[in-house]
Design an enzyme around this catalytic site. Structure first.
Site, PDB file in Angstrom:
ATOM      1  N   SER A  30       6.245  58.949   3.260  1.00  0.00           N
ATOM      2  CA  SER A  30       5.119  59.826   3.642  1.00  0.00           C
ATOM      3  C   SER A  30       5.176  60.335   5.074  1.00  0.00           C
ATOM      4  O   SER A  30       4.427  61.250   5.417  1.00  0.00           O
ATOM      5  CB  SER A  30       3.793  59.104   3.440  1.00  0.00           C
ATOM      6  OG  SER A  30       3.432  59.159   2.092  1.00  0.00           O
ATOM      7  N   LYS A  33       5.560  63.969   5.435  1.00  0.00           N
ATOM      8  CA  LYS A  33       4.432  64.903   5.258  1.00  0.00           C
ATOM      9  C   LYS A  33       4.084  65.609   6.570  1.00  0.00           C
ATOM     10  O   LYS A  33       3.555  66.716   6.558  1.00  0.00           O
ATOM     11  CB  LYS A  33       3.219  64.148   4.707  1.00  0.00           C
ATOM     12  CG  LYS A  33       3.428  63.706   3.252  1.00  0.00           C
ATOM     13  CD  LYS A  33       2.366  62.740   2.774  1.00  0.00           C
ATOM     14  CE  LYS A  33       2.625  62.388   1.310  1.00  0.00           C
ATOM     15  NZ  LYS A  33       2.033  61.128   0.886  1.00  0.00           N
ATOM     16  N   TYR A  68       9.254  67.795  -3.385  1.00  0.00           N
ATOM     17  CA  TYR A  68       8.421  66.750  -2.758  1.00  0.00           C
ATOM     18  C   TYR A  68       9.158  65.400  -2.756  1.00  0.00           C
ATOM     19  O   TYR A  68       9.205  64.707  -1.737  1.00  0.00           O
ATOM     20  CB  TYR A  68       7.078  66.642  -3.499  1.00  0.00           C
ATOM     21  CG  TYR A  68       6.236  65.464  -3.061  1.00  0.00           C
ATOM     22  CD1 TYR A  68       5.503  65.510  -1.872  1.00  0.00           C
ATOM     23  CD2 TYR A  68       6.188  64.291  -3.816  1.00  0.00           C
ATOM     24  CE1 TYR A  68       4.747  64.418  -1.452  1.00  0.00           C
ATOM     25  CE2 TYR A  68       5.435  63.198  -3.405  1.00  0.00           C
ATOM     26  CZ  TYR A  68       4.718  63.266  -2.221  1.00  0.00           C
ATOM     27  OH  TYR A  68       3.987  62.180  -1.807  1.00  0.00           O
ATOM     28  N   TYR A 123      -4.120  56.745   5.450  1.00  0.00           N
ATOM     29  CA  TYR A 123      -4.913  56.657   4.210  1.00  0.00           C
ATOM     30  C   TYR A 123      -6.227  55.939   4.459  1.00  0.00           C
ATOM     31  O   TYR A 123      -6.938  56.281   5.397  1.00  0.00           O
ATOM     32  CB  TYR A 123      -4.103  55.963   3.100  1.00  0.00           C
ATOM     33  CG  TYR A 123      -2.637  56.251   3.182  1.00  0.00           C
ATOM     34  CD1 TYR A 123      -2.179  57.560   3.008  1.00  0.00           C
ATOM     35  CD2 TYR A 123      -1.703  55.269   3.469  1.00  0.00           C
ATOM     36  CE1 TYR A 123      -0.841  57.851   3.112  1.00  0.00           C
ATOM     37  CE2 TYR A 123      -0.361  55.557   3.578  1.00  0.00           C
ATOM     38  CZ  TYR A 123       0.061  56.845   3.396  1.00  0.00           C
ATOM     39  OH  TYR A 123       1.382  57.130   3.509  1.00  0.00           O
ATOM     40  N   VAL A 132       5.560  54.385   2.849  1.00  0.00           N
ATOM     41  CA  VAL A 132       5.759  53.149   2.083  1.00  0.00           C
ATOM     42  C   VAL A 132       7.174  52.581   2.210  1.00  0.00           C
ATOM     43  O   VAL A 132       7.445  51.496   1.709  1.00  0.00           O
ATOM     44  CB  VAL A 132       5.389  53.286   0.578  1.00  0.00           C
ATOM     45  CG1 VAL A 132       3.905  53.459   0.382  1.00  0.00           C
ATOM     46  CG2 VAL A 132       6.188  54.388  -0.085  1.00  0.00           C
TER      47      VAL A 132
HETATM   48  N1  GLN Z   1       6.806  59.330  -2.084  1.00  0.00           N
HETATM   49  C1  GLN Z   1       5.669  58.445  -2.005  1.00  0.00           C
HETATM   50  C2  GLN Z   1       4.653  58.842  -3.068  1.00  0.00           C
HETATM   51  O1  GLN Z   1       4.466  60.011  -3.263  1.00  0.00           O
HETATM   52  C3  GLN Z   1       5.067  58.500  -0.638  1.00  0.00           C
HETATM   53  C4  GLN Z   1       3.915  57.552  -0.466  1.00  0.00           C
HETATM   54  C5  GLN Z   1       3.773  56.965   0.894  1.00  0.00           C
HETATM   55  O2  GLN Z   1       4.718  56.813   1.659  1.00  0.00           O
HETATM   56  N2  GLN Z   1       2.586  56.498   1.165  1.00  0.00           N
HETATM   57  O3  GLN Z   1       4.061  58.018  -3.697  1.00  0.00           O
END
Ligand code: GLN
Length: 303
Positions: free
Chosen positions: A63, A66, A188, A239, A257
């Site tokens: 993530s 992003k 993505y 989050y 993650v």
């Molecule tokens: N690729 C992961 C997902 O879409 C990214 C989630 C994350 O790093 N929090 O679930």
């Protein structure tokens, strides 16, 4: 300030903590990563850098990507981006669905999955070769042409990305996804799979701490957009733990993650930590512990 010593002391102290955290396993390829790895890398605006532990081991940025896709889309389409998503914290997990249904397909912010998938859709519409162009953007930000996708991680997430398919379908039903779902999600999953180490990530985030100017001294991000992206990182980067991160650490930042966390103090420094064991909110346990100690000991948060 003796940053070298501070980082090494923090690394030692945090490594000694009992670690009951777990590696992300909903993406099978990530479950294979050894939990006992822990790196820290700091670079400051004056060009100095310091590290401790596994700062040069590459990992899946997930993530954290992003922020890069947001910077790219915001740069090319400006404020029209906000017609398709909001900039409010969600207070919910990154892959939460019901808020999107209730708010009629307008994601709360670009750093949760639904918002990031809309950002990805914007890039699919505007870029000639989305995967190549995005990778080049990240390589240029980091000033490192060796950075690449991890195709096994991307394929692994594609096989098991059921919630992201659900999000994309919901977005499509509200007319907030303009390109084919398969194409958007394929891009993505690839952007999330980018493999980088703490050093490369700190370098790539240099521009956000330096009013949009990259390490190569050219403006990669418009200064006013760097300011806004930092604000979004502060309020939405973790989050349902964004409040906790502001409370404990007090810096804008972004987690993934894969166990990475990048945080920055505008006009001062970027610090990246990586340790794959996650707490129950999906943020790196050692990373959070290390960053709390760092901003407390150096007395350097935005507050
Ligand atoms: N690729 C992961 C997902 O879409 C990214 C989630 C994350 O790093 N929090 O679930």
């Amino acid at each position: 300030m003796n940053y070298k010593q501070i980082l090494q002391d923090i690394h030692k102290e945090v490594s000694a903590l009992k670690n009951t955290s777990e590696v992300a396993n909903y993406i099978p390829e990530l479950a294979k990563v050894n939990k006992d790895q822990f790196g820290i890398y700091l670079n400051n605006i004056n060009g100095e850098n310091f590290e401790a532990g596994d700062a040069d081991v590459t990992f899946s940025i997930q993530s954290i990507s992003k922020v890069f896709s947001l910077a790219m889309a915001f740069g090319s389409q400006g404020d029209t981006l906000w017609e398709r998503m909001d900039v409010e914290p969600s207070g919910n997990p990154f892959n939460y669905l019901s808020l999107l249904e209730r708010e009629k397909g307008i994601p709360r912010n670009p750093l949760i999955n639904s918002g990031a998938i809309v950002v990805t859709d914007c890039l699919v519409s505007s870029l000639k070769n989305p995967k190549e162009d995005f990778l080049q953007f990240v390589r240029d930000l980091a000033n490192d042409q060796t950075i690449d996708y991890d195709y096994e991680v991307a394929a692994s997430e594609k096989d098991t990305g059921f919630r992201n398919y659900a999000i994309a379908n919901l977005l499509k039903s509200f007319d907030n996804l303009h390109n084919p779902i398969e194409e958007v999600l394929d891009f993505y999953f690839h952007q999330c799979s980018i493999a980088m180490n703490c050093k490369q990530l700190s370098n790539a985030f240099f521009a956000f701490a330096n009013r949009g100017v990259c390490m190569q001294n050219n403006t990669c991000i418009k200064p006013k957009q760097a300011k806004r992206i930092n604000a979004i990182m502060l309020t939405c980067g973790f989050y349902d733990e964004a409040g906790e991160f502001a409370f404990e650490v007090g810096l804008p930042g972004k987690s993934g993650v894969g166990g990475g966390i990048v945080a920055l103090l505008p006009n001062q420094y970027v610090i990246t930590t990586w340790s794959p064991g996650l707490n129950e909110k999906g943020n790196s346990y050692y990373g959070m512990q290390a960053l709390e100690r760092f901003t407390t000991q150096t007395n350097s948060s935005i507050f």
